[in-house]
Design an enzyme around this catalytic site. Structure first.
Site, PDB file in Angstrom:
ATOM      1  N   TYR A 164     -11.006 -16.469  38.757  1.00  0.00           N
ATOM      2  CA  TYR A 164     -11.088 -15.985  40.112  1.00  0.00           C
ATOM      3  C   TYR A 164     -10.221 -14.640  40.118  1.00  0.00           C
ATOM      4  O   TYR A 164     -10.858 -13.656  40.837  1.00  0.00           O
ATOM      5  CB  TYR A 164     -10.568 -17.005  40.973  1.00  0.00           C
ATOM      6  CG  TYR A 164     -10.858 -16.625  42.607  1.00  0.00           C
ATOM      7  CD1 TYR A 164     -12.102 -16.639  43.146  1.00  0.00           C
ATOM      8  CD2 TYR A 164      -9.626 -16.307  43.405  1.00  0.00           C
ATOM      9  CE1 TYR A 164     -12.117 -16.215  44.436  1.00  0.00           C
ATOM     10  CE2 TYR A 164      -9.758 -15.748  44.751  1.00  0.00           C
ATOM     11  CZ  TYR A 164     -11.160 -15.962  45.298  1.00  0.00           C
ATOM     12  OH  TYR A 164     -11.210 -15.567  46.605  1.00  0.00           O
ATOM     13  N   VAL A 219     -27.299 -14.149  47.737  1.00  0.00           N
ATOM     14  CA  VAL A 219     -26.809 -12.947  47.022  1.00  0.00           C
ATOM     15  C   VAL A 219     -26.697 -13.114  45.576  1.00  0.00           C
ATOM     16  O   VAL A 219     -26.690 -11.935  45.070  1.00  0.00           O
ATOM     17  CB  VAL A 219     -26.026 -12.096  47.982  1.00  0.00           C
ATOM     18  CG1 VAL A 219     -26.613 -11.699  49.172  1.00  0.00           C
ATOM     19  CG2 VAL A 219     -24.479 -12.805  48.056  1.00  0.00           C
TER      20      VAL A 219
END
Length: 267
Positions: A153, A62
Site C-alpha cells: 500500500y 475503474v
C-alpha cells in the site's frame, strides 16, 4: 481555481473522502459525477447528494479498462466536458508481506496506481480543452512516512504521489494542474476494519475535514495537501533526518500494531 460551474469527476465517490468531497464541491457550485463499483450504494449516494446540487453517477470499476472507458464517457456526456478529475478510488490490505496474497497485492497495484494513471491519461484531452484543468490524486500519509505492515500500500501510494509530481511538471504551462492529497487516518468505511488508535499513530479525523482541506488546496492552487498537523510534520522531518529513530519507534509498536491492523482490508 474557483469551483463554481466546474465539471468534476470523482472516482470512489459513493462513500468516505470521495463522498465528502462531492458534498463540499457541490457546496461551491460545481457539477459533479461520482463513480463506484456498487450500483445500489452509488445510487443512494447520488440521491442524497442531489439535494445539494447537480449530481450524476455511473456504476463502473475503474480498476478495469472497460470501467475506465465507461466512467470517462459517461462524465463527458453528462457533464458536457471535464474540468476536474479526482482520483480517489482505492483499496488496502494490511499485514505482513509474506501473508498477503498475490491477488491482494495485484488488486492494490491495479486500483491504487494503474487505474488513476490510465484514467488520467484518457482524460487529458478533455482537461486540456477545459483551459483550466485539474487532476487531484488522493494518496495517503503512508506515502510520506511508511508504516510496517503496509508495504504494498505504501509503495503504490508513494508511486501515485510521484506520478502526480512528475505529471505536474510535464503539464506546466499547458493549462492542467496536478495536486496531491495525503490524508491521515480518516473515518471512512475503508478504515472500519483497522483497530489501530492514536497510541499507534492512527489519530483519525472526519472525511469532511479532509474534503474541506482539499477544497482549500484547489482554491489556493496548492501542489499538495498534507493532513495530520504538527504531529505528521514532525514524523516527516524525523523520517528525513533520523530514519533510524523512527525505525526504533515502530519496532517498539510493532507487536501491538500487527494485531491492530491484521484484519484491515478493503479491496
Amino acid at each position: 481555481m474557483n469551483l463554481q460551474g466546474k465539471r468534476v469527476l470523482i472516482t470512489g465517490g459513493s462513500s468516505g473522502i470521495g463522498y465528502a468531497f462531492a458534498e463540499a464541491a457541490l457546496g461551491k457550485g460545481a457539477n459533479v459525477m461520482i463513480t463506484g463499483r456498487r450500483a445500489d450504494v452509488l445510487r443512494k449516494a447520488a440521491k442524497q447528494l442531489g439535494e445539494r446540487g447537480r449530481v450524476e453517477c455511473v456504476a463502473a470499476d475503474v480498476g478495469t479498462e472497460e470501467g475506465r472507458k465507461e466512467t470517462l464517457a459517461a462524465a463527458l456526456k453528462s457533464l458536457g466536458g471535464l474540468d476536474v478529475l479526482v482520483n480517489n478510488a482505492g483499496g488496502v490490505r494490511a499485514g505482513r508481506l509474506e501473508e498477503t496474497t498475490e491477488a491482494e497485492i495485484r488488486a492494490m497495484i491495479e486500483v491504487d496506481l494503474v487505474a488513476p494513471i490510465l484514467l488520467t491519461r484518457a482524460a487529458l484531452p478533455a482537461l486540456r480543452a477545459s483551459g483550466e484543468g485539474l487532476v487531484v490524486n488522493v494518496t495517503s500519509g503512508i506515502a510520506l512516512v511508511a508504516a510496517p505492515f503496509y508495504a504494498t500500500y505504501a509503495g503504490v501510494k508513494a508511486g501515485l504521489a510521484k506520478f502526480g509530481e512528475s505529471l505536474r511538471r510535464e503539464l506546466k504551462g499547458e493549462g492542467v494542474h496536478v495536486m496531491t492529497v495525503y490524508p491521515g487516518a480518516t473515518e471512512t468505511p475503508m478504515m472500519s476494519s483497522n483497530r489501530a488508535g492514536p497510541e499507534l499513530g492512527f489519530t483519525r479525523e472526519s472525511a469532511g475535514a479532509v474534503a474541506e482541506a482539499i477544497i482549500a488546496g484547489i482554491e489556493q492552487g496548492a501542489f499538495d495537501v498534507i493532513r495530520g498537523g504538527e504531529a505528521r510534520a514532525k514524523m516527516i522531518a524525523l523520517n528525513r533526518d533520523n530514519p533510524a529513530a523512527l525505525d526504533q519507534r515502530f519496532l517498539d509498536l510493532k507487536p501491538a500494531l500487527a494485531d491492530a491492523v491484521r484484519d484491515h482490508s478493503a479491496l
